[in-house]
Design a protein around this motif. Structure first.
Motif, mmCIF file in Angstrom:
data_model
loop_
_atom_site.group_PDB
_atom_site.id
_atom_site.type_symbol
_atom_site.label_atom_id
_atom_site.label_comp_id
_atom_site.label_asym_id
_atom_site.label_seq_id
_atom_site.Cartn_x
_atom_site.Cartn_y
_atom_site.Cartn_z
ATOM 1 N N PRO A 152 0.809 -1.237 0.000
ATOM 2 C CA PRO A 152 0.000 0.000 0.000
ATOM 3 C C PRO A 152 0.838 1.280 0.000
ATOM 4 O O PRO A 152 0.393 2.297 -0.538
ATOM 5 C CB PRO A 152 -0.834 -0.120 1.285
ATOM 6 C CG PRO A 152 -0.167 -1.157 2.118
ATOM 7 C CD PRO A 152 0.530 -2.082 1.183
ATOM 8 N N VAL A 153 2.039 1.226 0.584
ATOM 9 C CA VAL A 153 2.860 2.458 0.600
ATOM 10 C C VAL A 153 3.260 2.834 -0.828
ATOM 11 O O VAL A 153 3.271 4.007 -1.205
ATOM 12 C CB VAL A 153 4.100 2.283 1.511
ATOM 13 C CG1 VAL A 153 5.024 3.495 1.413
ATOM 14 C CG2 VAL A 153 3.664 2.076 2.962
ATOM 15 N N ASP A 154 3.560 1.821 -1.655
ATOM 16 C CA ASP A 154 3.912 2.118 -3.053
ATOM 17 C C ASP A 154 2.735 2.779 -3.774
ATOM 18 O O ASP A 154 2.921 3.705 -4.569
ATOM 19 C CB ASP A 154 4.301 0.826 -3.800
ATOM 20 C CG ASP A 154 5.637 0.284 -3.311
ATOM 21 O OD1 ASP A 154 6.341 1.010 -2.584
ATOM 22 O OD2 ASP A 154 5.954 -0.875 -3.635
ATOM 23 N N ARG B 292 -6.212 0.179 10.509
ATOM 24 C CA ARG B 292 -5.309 0.646 11.573
ATOM 25 C C ARG B 292 -3.968 1.128 11.019
ATOM 26 O O ARG B 292 -3.205 1.782 11.720
ATOM 27 C CB ARG B 292 -5.096 -0.473 12.597
ATOM 28 C CG ARG B 292 -4.303 -1.627 12.072
ATOM 29 C CD ARG B 292 -4.390 -2.839 12.963
ATOM 30 N NE ARG B 292 -5.743 -3.403 12.948
ATOM 31 C CZ ARG B 292 -6.102 -4.485 13.645
ATOM 32 N NH1 ARG B 292 -5.229 -5.084 14.417
ATOM 33 N NH2 ARG B 292 -7.336 -4.948 13.569
ATOM 34 N N GLN B 293 -3.671 0.763 9.761
ATOM 35 C CA GLN B 293 -2.367 1.129 9.185
ATOM 36 C C GLN B 293 -2.399 2.402 8.331
ATOM 37 O O GLN B 293 -1.365 2.845 7.834
ATOM 38 C CB GLN B 293 -1.850 -0.024 8.321
ATOM 39 C CG GLN B 293 -1.512 -1.242 9.143
ATOM 40 C CD GLN B 293 -1.043 -2.407 8.283
ATOM 41 O OE1 GLN B 293 -0.834 -2.249 7.086
ATOM 42 N NE2 GLN B 293 -0.900 -3.558 8.896
ATOM 43 N N LEU B 294 -3.600 2.960 8.148
ATOM 44 C CA LEU B 294 -3.719 4.026 7.146
ATOM 45 C C LEU B 294 -2.837 5.237 7.456
ATOM 46 O O LEU B 294 -2.208 5.807 6.564
ATOM 47 C CB LEU B 294 -5.185 4.452 6.990
ATOM 48 C CG LEU B 294 -6.123 3.375 6.428
ATOM 49 C CD1 LEU B 294 -7.556 3.896 6.371
ATOM 50 C CD2 LEU B 294 -5.678 2.892 5.047
ATOM 51 N N TRP B 295 -2.800 5.624 8.704
ATOM 52 C CA TRP B 295 -1.984 6.793 9.087
ATOM 53 C C TRP B 295 -0.523 6.558 8.714
ATOM 54 O O TRP B 295 0.141 7.411 8.114
ATOM 55 C CB TRP B 295 -2.143 7.041 10.587
ATOM 56 C CG TRP B 295 -1.335 8.183 11.128
ATOM 57 C CD1 TRP B 295 0.017 8.215 11.352
ATOM 58 C CD2 TRP B 295 -1.822 9.469 11.505
ATOM 59 N NE1 TRP B 295 0.401 9.425 11.857
ATOM 60 C CE2 TRP B 295 -0.706 10.223 11.965
ATOM 61 C CE3 TRP B 295 -3.092 10.061 11.523
ATOM 62 C CZ2 TRP B 295 -0.829 11.522 12.418
ATOM 63 C CZ3 TRP B 295 -3.204 11.361 11.976
ATOM 64 C CH2 TRP B 295 -2.091 12.082 12.409
ATOM 65 N N ARG B 296 -0.018 5.371 9.065
ATOM 66 C CA ARG B 296 1.406 5.069 8.801
ATOM 67 C C ARG B 296 1.680 4.961 7.302
ATOM 68 O O ARG B 296 2.755 5.331 6.836
ATOM 69 C CB ARG B 296 1.797 3.754 9.474
ATOM 70 C CG ARG B 296 1.783 3.870 10.968
ATOM 71 C CD ARG B 296 2.162 2.557 11.608
ATOM 72 N NE ARG B 296 2.082 2.661 13.063
ATOM 73 C CZ ARG B 296 2.294 1.656 13.882
ATOM 74 N NH1 ARG B 296 2.582 0.456 13.416
ATOM 75 N NH2 ARG B 296 2.210 1.825 15.185
ATOM 76 N N ILE B 297 0.695 4.432 6.572
ATOM 77 C CA ILE B 297 0.871 4.330 5.112
ATOM 78 C C ILE B 297 1.070 5.733 4.534
ATOM 79 O O ILE B 297 1.983 5.980 3.739
ATOM 80 C CB ILE B 297 -0.359 3.628 4.475
ATOM 81 C CG1 ILE B 297 -0.365 2.147 4.865
ATOM 82 C CG2 ILE B 297 -0.363 3.788 2.954
ATOM 83 C CD1 ILE B 297 -1.675 1.440 4.558
ATOM 84 N N LEU B 298 0.226 6.649 4.965
ATOM 85 C CA LEU B 298 0.340 8.026 4.468
ATOM 86 C C LEU B 298 1.672 8.645 4.900
ATOM 87 O O LEU B 298 2.361 9.277 4.099
ATOM 88 C CB LEU B 298 -0.844 8.866 4.975
ATOM 89 C CG LEU B 298 -2.199 8.508 4.358
ATOM 90 C CD1 LEU B 298 -3.330 9.196 5.108
ATOM 91 C CD2 LEU B 298 -2.251 8.896 2.883
ATOM 92 N N ARG B 299 2.029 8.435 6.158
ATOM 93 C CA ARG B 299 3.308 8.977 6.655
ATOM 94 C C ARG B 299 4.477 8.416 5.840
ATOM 95 O O ARG B 299 5.336 9.157 5.364
ATOM 96 C CB ARG B 299 3.467 8.592 8.130
ATOM 97 C CG ARG B 299 4.770 9.041 8.751
ATOM 98 C CD ARG B 299 5.032 8.325 10.073
ATOM 99 N NE ARG B 299 5.235 6.892 9.860
ATOM 100 C CZ ARG B 299 5.228 5.972 10.830
ATOM 101 N NH1 ARG B 299 4.991 6.330 12.073
ATOM 102 N NH2 ARG B 299 5.429 4.695 10.556
#
Ligand code: SAM
Length: 275
Positions: free
Chosen positions: A132-134, A191-198
């Motif tokens: 998802p980060v990509d 729960r991971q969305l914030w970190r993905i954006l960061r």
């Protein structure tokens, strides 16, 4: 494309039949729109913006956006040619005017120019993709500086409440999570969305929970969005037994005939800004 391929979501195979799944997506677009649209505005969506919608599917949200905001333009992308075709047919009056549909671009490689959109929306697609980060980095690339990405997605542990409780639902839901994880799906993505954006280089992130429930909208729409048929594919793939499915269907019927049944559905919405 079959359920056993490495694709977490395929409209042809996610439900017992294609029409039923399209109808479910339609109702799923209705069920939370009041809360979703309110948050989209809160996160910065304005009329006149150029909007990118990723994983737009049949275009039910695309249509809502186009009719709500008469001066926005939308570029909608999806990897599934069936979805693109369906969306093109339904929204043909907007095409070439305020709507551009790109077949069959991926969230990882949109083929779109740098710095070209004010706002991007990815609804119920991040749970179906690997890396998802990509994907978020690719979206950051095509956003203008100051542009916003909003991801609306699911997390199994806050997603759905029955009152009275239906533990058999939780059992089937967990089997579905495991089945989807083997196909690059992640039903705990919320729960991971914030970190993905960061990690993708966004700033000024925000994270909200949005809620819809049957005391407000009636029970029927919820029984169609959380369609018991969805779990049949989990049995077909061998992740749950026939007996577990029967137990769930019986518990579902008992729930529906209980004196005051309540269904409550929650999603997360995360936003981030391109520096
Ligand atoms: C559950 S549907 C959601 C559709 C729509 N966003 C909505 O909320 O009604 C997920 C969509 O994501 C699309 N999708 C899956 N992987 C994708 C990718 N890598 N790039 C773009 N779209 C993708 C699927 O084809 C499908 O149309």
């Amino acid at each position: 494309m079959t359920m056993t391929s490495k694709v977490s979501y395929s409209v042809q195979n996610f439900n017992s039949d294609l029409e039923r799944e399209i109808q479910r997506l339609y109702l799923q677009a209705q069920i939370m729109w009041k809360q979703e649209s309110r948050n989209l505005f809160w996160f910065g969506l304005q009329d006149g913006m150029s909007v990118l919608e990723l994983g737009s599917g049949p275009g039910f949200i695309t249509e809502k956006l186009l009719s709500l905001l008469p001066k926005i333009s939308i570029t909608a992308i999806d990897t599934d040619p069936f979805m693109i075709d369906y969306c093109q047919q339904r929204l043909r009056n907007y095409i070439g005017n305020r709507l551009n549909i790109s077949c069959c671009a991926s969230i990882f490689n949109t083929g779109l120019p740098d710095n070209s959109f004010d706002f991007a929306i990815a609804r119920l697609v991040f749970q179906h993709i690997p890396n998802p980060v990509d994907a978020a980095k690719e979206i950051r690339r095509v956003l203008k500086p100051g542009g916003k990405l909003v991801i609306t997605d699911h997390d199994d542990e806050i997603f759905f409440i029955h009152e009275p409780p239906v533990p058999e639902y939780q059992i089937m839901s967990e089997k579905m999570r495991l089945a989807m994880a083997t196909r690059n799906g992640n039903r705990r993505i919320g729960r991971q969305l914030w970190r993905i954006l960061r990690d993708a280089g966004f700033q000024n992130q925000d994270l909200e929970i949005i809620v819809s429930h049957s005391d407000d909208q009636g029970l029927e729409i919820f029984t169609k969005v959380i369609d018991p048929e969805l779990f049949k594919s989990v049995v077909k793939q061998g992740w749950a037994t026939e007996q577990e499915m029967q137990n769930y269907l019986r518990a579902h019927d008992e729930f529906i005939s209980s004196p005051e049944p309540l269904m409550l559905l929650a999603w997360l919405m995360a936003s981030g800004e391109k520096p």
